[in-house]
Design a protein around this motif. Sequence first.
Motif, short mmCIF file in Angstrom:
data_model
loop_
_atom_site.label_atom_id
_atom_site.label_comp_id
_atom_site.label_asym_id
_atom_site.label_seq_id
_atom_site.Cartn_x
_atom_site.Cartn_y
_atom_site.Cartn_z
N GLY A 114 0.81 -1.21 0.00
CA GLY A 114 0.00 0.00 0.00
C GLY A 114 0.84 1.26 0.00
O GLY A 114 0.56 2.22 -0.73
N ALA A 115 1.90 1.25 0.81
CA ALA A 115 2.77 2.43 0.89
C ALA A 115 3.52 2.64 -0.41
O ALA A 115 3.72 3.77 -0.86
CB ALA A 115 3.74 2.27 2.06
N ALA A 116 3.94 1.55 -1.05
CA ALA A 116 4.74 1.66 -2.27
C ALA A 116 3.90 2.06 -3.47
O ALA A 116 4.36 2.84 -4.32
CB ALA A 116 5.45 0.34 -2.55
N TYR A 117 2.69 1.53 -3.55
CA TYR A 117 1.92 1.66 -4.79
C TYR A 117 0.66 2.51 -4.64
O TYR A 117 -0.11 2.66 -5.59
CB TYR A 117 1.59 0.27 -5.36
CG TYR A 117 2.84 -0.56 -5.55
CD1 TYR A 117 3.81 -0.16 -6.48
CD2 TYR A 117 3.10 -1.67 -4.76
CE1 TYR A 117 4.98 -0.88 -6.63
CE2 TYR A 117 4.27 -2.40 -4.90
CZ TYR A 117 5.22 -1.99 -5.84
OH TYR A 117 6.38 -2.70 -5.98
N GLY A 118 0.44 3.05 -3.43
CA GLY A 118 -0.67 3.98 -3.27
C GLY A 118 -2.02 3.31 -3.19
O GLY A 118 -2.97 3.74 -3.86
N VAL A 119 -2.12 2.23 -2.42
CA VAL A 119 -3.41 1.57 -2.19
C VAL A 119 -3.64 1.53 -0.68
O VAL A 119 -2.71 1.25 0.07
CB VAL A 119 -3.41 0.12 -2.75
CG1 VAL A 119 -4.73 -0.59 -2.43
CG2 VAL A 119 -3.15 0.12 -4.26
N ARG A 120 -4.85 1.83 -0.26
CA ARG A 120 -5.15 1.76 1.17
C ARG A 120 -5.78 0.40 1.48
O ARG A 120 -6.80 0.04 0.89
CB ARG A 120 -6.09 2.89 1.58
CG ARG A 120 -6.10 3.16 3.07
CD ARG A 120 -6.28 4.64 3.36
NE ARG A 120 -7.53 5.15 2.83
CZ ARG A 120 -8.67 5.17 3.53
NH1 ARG A 120 -8.70 4.73 4.77
NH2 ARG A 120 -9.76 5.65 2.99
N PHE A 121 -5.14 -0.34 2.39
CA PHE A 121 -5.65 -1.65 2.78
C PHE A 121 -6.22 -1.56 4.19
O PHE A 121 -5.57 -1.03 5.11
CB PHE A 121 -4.53 -2.70 2.76
CG PHE A 121 -4.12 -3.11 1.38
CD1 PHE A 121 -4.74 -4.16 0.73
CD2 PHE A 121 -3.10 -2.44 0.71
CE1 PHE A 121 -4.37 -4.55 -0.55
CE2 PHE A 121 -2.72 -2.80 -0.57
CZ PHE A 121 -3.36 -3.86 -1.20
N LEU A 122 -7.41 -2.09 4.37
CA LEU A 122 -8.01 -2.20 5.69
C LEU A 122 -8.14 -3.68 6.00
O LEU A 122 -8.44 -4.48 5.12
CB LEU A 122 -9.40 -1.56 5.70
CG LEU A 122 -9.51 -0.14 5.11
CD1 LEU A 122 -10.98 0.28 5.03
CD2 LEU A 122 -8.71 0.85 5.94
N ALA A 123 -7.89 -4.05 7.25
CA ALA A 123 -7.97 -5.46 7.62
C ALA A 123 -8.86 -5.63 8.84
O ALA A 123 -8.81 -4.83 9.76
CB ALA A 123 -6.59 -6.02 7.91
N PRO A 124 -9.67 -6.68 8.84
CA PRO A 124 -10.58 -6.87 9.97
C PRO A 124 -9.89 -7.34 11.25
O PRO A 124 -10.42 -7.20 12.31
CB PRO A 124 -11.56 -7.93 9.47
CG PRO A 124 -10.82 -8.66 8.41
CD PRO A 124 -9.89 -7.67 7.80
N ALA A 125 -8.69 -7.87 11.15
CA ALA A 125 -8.10 -8.49 12.34
C ALA A 125 -6.65 -8.07 12.52
O ALA A 125 -5.80 -8.86 12.90
CB ALA A 125 -8.21 -10.01 12.25
N GLY A 126 -6.37 -6.80 12.27
CA GLY A 126 -5.00 -6.35 12.45
C GLY A 126 -4.07 -7.18 11.59
O GLY A 126 -4.38 -7.50 10.46
N VAL A 127 -2.92 -7.52 12.11
CA VAL A 127 -1.97 -8.31 11.32
C VAL A 127 -1.95 -9.77 11.76
O VAL A 127 -1.05 -10.50 11.43
CB VAL A 127 -0.55 -7.71 11.37
CG1 VAL A 127 -0.48 -6.41 10.62
CG2 VAL A 127 -0.09 -7.53 12.80
#
Length: 307
Positions: free
Chosen positions: A207-220
């Motif tokens: 996401g940081a490299a290519y400009g996409v925002r990722f949301l996750a339901p359970a953290g990492v």
Amino acid sequence: MHRRSLLALPALLLPGTLRAQTAALPVVASFTILADMAREIGGERVAVRAIAGPDADAHHFQPRPSDAAALRGAAVLIRNGLGFDGWADRMARAANWRGRTVTATEGITPRMVVGGHAHGHSHGRPGQPSPDPHAWQDLSLGRRYAAAIAAGLSAADGDGAAYYAARAAAYDARLAALDAEVRAAIGTVPEARRVVVTSHDAFGYFGAAYGVRFLAPAGVSTTAEPSAQQVARLIRLIREQDVTALFMENMANPANLRRIAAETGVAIGGRLYADSLSPPDGPAPTYEAMFRHNVGLLVPAMRGRAA
Ligand code: ZN
């Protein structure tokens, strides 16, 4: 001299004074992505075994006795580091192994993540920042991994140094071209539409490299199921943030994603490969194929709803 071109000559032309073909350098990698890189760089000079194999959860891997035996015979162990594969270090210590360890993330400044870091071997405390280990999801960092692996193979097998350097240079050029390809593909998606939900937060570097925002339901975490409250919060987030795509990562339980899809109408876009490659006949058998597969799913999914 380039070994591959020599081997391409008809056997009759090979002078008898050539050094005997040495046995392949035995290399063990903690998981499939590192093993693939080692094969790309090591070519026919190496025999590589991935301990956590295709589709395995390398975060919580339990080595088997056969893995320890493979390590005992290995000259090189390649690990990710950043708290991802501490089990490989413990296995090496338990086996009293004395070979050369290559840490693929050596020298990389990690992204720090706060809370929910549950990779099993983190020394971070809840609420305290800890390193995100998934640095391979940025191809520019993947190139650093490859350089570290090439250096490690050369150190362990000095006779192959020129061979490894040539293969590493070719591989690096391919990864650089792929990086540009990914950037161009993501660039076709309007920025506001680059909001993606995944089941496991493995794409922070991507996401940081290519400009996409990722949301996750359970953290990492790859194991802890989000609570009903966490899922409800995410559903609100999907609505508020106009999330465009929802993906199942290849190891996590999809039950919560299905509930989210049902309640928000966001379509589940397919299966992204995050922490492991697929088997050879699957869609992501190599590091490069993994990126092409993931981007091939992400781009149309993110663009989809505007169409
Ligand atoms: Zn992960």
